[in-house]
Design an enzyme around this catalytic site. Structure first.
Site, mmCIF file in Angstrom:
data_model
loop_
_atom_site.group_PDB
_atom_site.id
_atom_site.type_symbol
_atom_site.label_atom_id
_atom_site.label_comp_id
_atom_site.label_asym_id
_atom_site.label_seq_id
_atom_site.Cartn_x
_atom_site.Cartn_y
_atom_site.Cartn_z
ATOM 1 C CE LYS A 79 -0.587 0.100 4.985
ATOM 2 N NZ LYS A 79 -1.263 -0.513 6.121
ATOM 3 N NE ARG A 99 -5.640 0.044 12.021
ATOM 4 C CZ ARG A 99 -4.617 -0.052 11.161
ATOM 5 N NH1 ARG A 99 -4.003 1.025 10.737
ATOM 6 N NH2 ARG A 99 -4.235 -1.225 10.707
HETATM 7 C C1 LIG Z 1 -0.338 -1.169 6.740
HETATM 8 C C2 LIG Z 1 -0.576 -2.439 7.453
HETATM 9 C C3 LIG Z 1 0.465 -3.347 7.619
HETATM 10 C C4 LIG Z 1 1.881 -3.058 7.146
HETATM 11 O O1 LIG Z 1 2.464 -2.064 7.959
HETATM 12 P P1 LIG Z 1 3.955 -1.555 7.729
HETATM 13 O O2 LIG Z 1 4.209 -0.687 8.910
HETATM 14 O O3 LIG Z 1 3.941 -0.808 6.440
HETATM 15 O O4 LIG Z 1 4.840 -2.734 7.686
HETATM 16 C C5 LIG Z 1 0.179 -4.545 8.248
HETATM 17 N N1 LIG Z 1 -1.064 -4.829 8.701
HETATM 18 C C6 LIG Z 1 -2.089 -3.977 8.564
HETATM 19 C C7 LIG Z 1 -3.426 -4.358 9.080
HETATM 20 C C8 LIG Z 1 -1.882 -2.742 7.944
HETATM 21 O O5 LIG Z 1 -2.906 -1.897 7.808
#
Ligand SMILES: *Cc1c(COP(=O)(O)O)cnc(C)c1O
Length: 371
Positions: free
Chosen positions: A37, A132
Site C-alpha cells: 500500500k 484500531r
Molecule cells: C499497513 C498495514 C500493515 C503493514 O504495515 P507496515 O508498517 O507498512 O509494515 C500490516 N497490517 C495492517 C493491518 C496494515 O494496515
C-alpha cells in the site's frame, strides 16, 4: 520534456531490502505477507516481493489488489483493511485471504461466498490495546471463531492476528505477542484443532524478532514500511535498533528548479496566513539564495517527509505546487533547469506514487508480468 517531478523506483534496492526482511523472518519460522500500500500498490513492487519469497501480497485497498491480480501476480492476495460490506463480492473474486473483526461482515461474507461458490480464508483480528481494528473481548473472539468454524462452509478460519503501533502507539512487546498466542490457543481449544496462521503484526513487530523474543507460534508478519522506506525512524531512533540495516533509497523524488534568486528570508509586509491558512514562524536570516522547485504539497504532502540529497540544502517551505529550497550553504552552483533529488519518508512515497502529476521512473524492474 515534461519528465518532472518524477519518483524513481530503484527495484534493486527494494529487492535487497525485501530479501533481508524475509530472511530475518524465515530464520524465526515466520512467513511474510508483502504489503504494497505504501507504493499505491504498484504491481512491479508486488512482483519484487513475489520474487524475494513473500508468501502473500497484501494491501488495505481493493483497487490495488485487483490491479496486482490483473497484472499477473500469482501469490494469494490478502485484504488487510477490515473489508466494507459493500466490497465483499469483489473481495471474493480478488482475494483468498482477509482480516476480519465483525460478525455481521463474516456472515455476509459466507452468504456471498456460497453464492459465488468460492472459498475464502479469514484471519480474525484481536485488538490487544492499540484500539484500531479487532475484537476487544477474548470471549467474543472465541465465540465468533467457533461460529465460523462450526457453521460456515465457504469461509474458512485460517488464523488469528493483531495489529499494534498504528493508532495507540502500543509496542509489540514480548508480552503482547504472548497474549496473541494465548488468544489463538483459546480459539484452538474451542474449535478443537490448530490454527494455520498467527499473524503478529507489521514492521514494528520485527522488534521482538530482533530480540529473539518472538513466541514460536507466531508465523506471519505483514511487512510494508521497512522494505519500501528503509530504516524506520521509529525502529531506529525511538527503540535504538542499530540492526535495522536496510537501504533508504528504493524511492527517490527528482524535481526541477524553476527559479533561483537571492531574497530576504523573512516575508515583507503585514503577515496574515499562508496558502494553507497557517501562521508559520519565519526566521530572519538576512538575504539568502534560494531555489524554487516545480513540485508541491499536492504531490508529496508534508515537507518533513522530504530529505534533500543536495548537500547544504534545506527545505524551508512549500505550497500546493511549489517547494522552496534554501541553497545559500550549498557548494554546488544551482541554476534553472537543474534537477534536485530527495529521499522520502513513508507518507511522501504513498502520495507521490498516487499523484497523477508525478512520473514514475522504474529502474531494474523485473519483467514477466503485464505492467
Ligand atoms: C499497513 C498495514 C500493515 C503493514 O504495515 P507496515 O508498517 O507498512 O509494515 C500490516 N497490517 C495492517 C493491518 C496494515 O494496515
Amino acid at each position: 520534456m515534461g519528465k518532472y517531478p518524477q519518483i524513481t523506483v530503484n527495484h534493486e534496492a527494494l529487492r535487497s531490502n525485501m530479501k533481508q526482511v524475509i530472511s530475518w523472518c524465515r530464520d524465526e519460522g515466520i512467513d511474510v505477507a508483502g504489503v504494497i500500500k505504501a507504493s499505491t500498490g504498484m504491481a512491479s513492487v508486488a512482483l519484487d516481493y513475489e520474487y524475494c519469497g513473500a508468501k502473500w501480497i497484501a494491501s488495505s485497498r481493493m483497487e490495488q489488489l485487483q490491479r496486482a491480480k490483473a497484472d499477473g501476480i500469482k501469490l494469494p492476495l490478502m485484504m488487510i483493511r477490515v473489508p466494507m460490506l459493500s466490497e465483499l463480492s469483489e473481495m471474493l473474486e480478488i482475494c483468498d485471504y482477509s482480516l476480519q473483526s465483525e460478525f455481521a461482515t463474516l456472515k455476509a461474507l459466507e452468504e456471498e461466498a456460497v453464492k459465488a461458490d468460492k472459498k475464502h480464508n479469514v484471519i480474525l483480528m484481536a485488538d490487544l490495546g492499540d484500539l484500531r481494528e479487532g475484537f476487544f473481548e477474548l470471549e467474543e473472539l472465541v465465540d465468533v471463531a467457533k461460529y465460523v468454524e462450526d457453521r460456515f462452509d465457504f469461509v474458512h478460519l485460517a488464523g488469528i492476528g493483531t495489529n499494534l503501533g498504528c493508532y495507540g502507539s502500543v509496542m509489540p512487546t514480548k508480552e503482547k505477542m504472548e497474549q496473541l498466542v494465548a488468544y489463538a490457543e483459546a480459539v484452538e481449544d474451542a474449535i478443537g484443532r490448530k490454527l494455520e496462521i498467527i499473524s503478529g503484526g507489521a514492521t514494528s513487530s520485527l522488534m521482538p524478532l530482533f530480540d529473539k523474543e518472538m513466541p514460536e507460534r507466531v508465523n506471519m508478519l505483514r511487512i510494508g514500511a521497512i522494505s519500501l522506506v528503509g530504516p524506520q525512524e521509529d525502529l531506529r531512533t525511538s527503540y535504538g535498533r542499530k540492526e535495522v540495516d536496510v537501504l533508504d533509497e528504493a524511492f527517490t523524488l527528482e524535481a526541477e528548479v524553476i527559479e533561483v534568486k537571492t531574497k530576504a528570508s523573512h516575508p515583507i509586509g503585514k503577515l496574515g496566513v499562508d496558502a494553507f491558512g497557517q501562521k508559520p514562524n519565519y526566521k530572519d536570516r538576512g538575504m539568502r539564495r534560494r531555489a524554487l522547485l516545480a513540485v508541491g504539497r499536492a504531490d508529496f504532502g508534508d515537507i518533513d517527509d522530504l530529505v534533500p540529497q543536495l548537500v547544504g540544502a534545506e527545505v524551508i517551505g512549500a505550497s500546493g505546487d511549489h517547494t522552496i529550497l534554501d541553497i545559500e550553504d550549498c557548494k554546488d552552483v544551482i541554476k534553472v533547469g537543474d534537477v534536485v533529488q530527495f529521499k522520502l519518508k513513508y507518507s511522501a512515497i504513498m502520495r507521490l506514487t498516487s499523484s497523477e502529476n508525478v512520473k514514475i521512473n522504474e529502474v531494474d524492474r523485473l519483467y514477466g508480468i503485464k505492467l
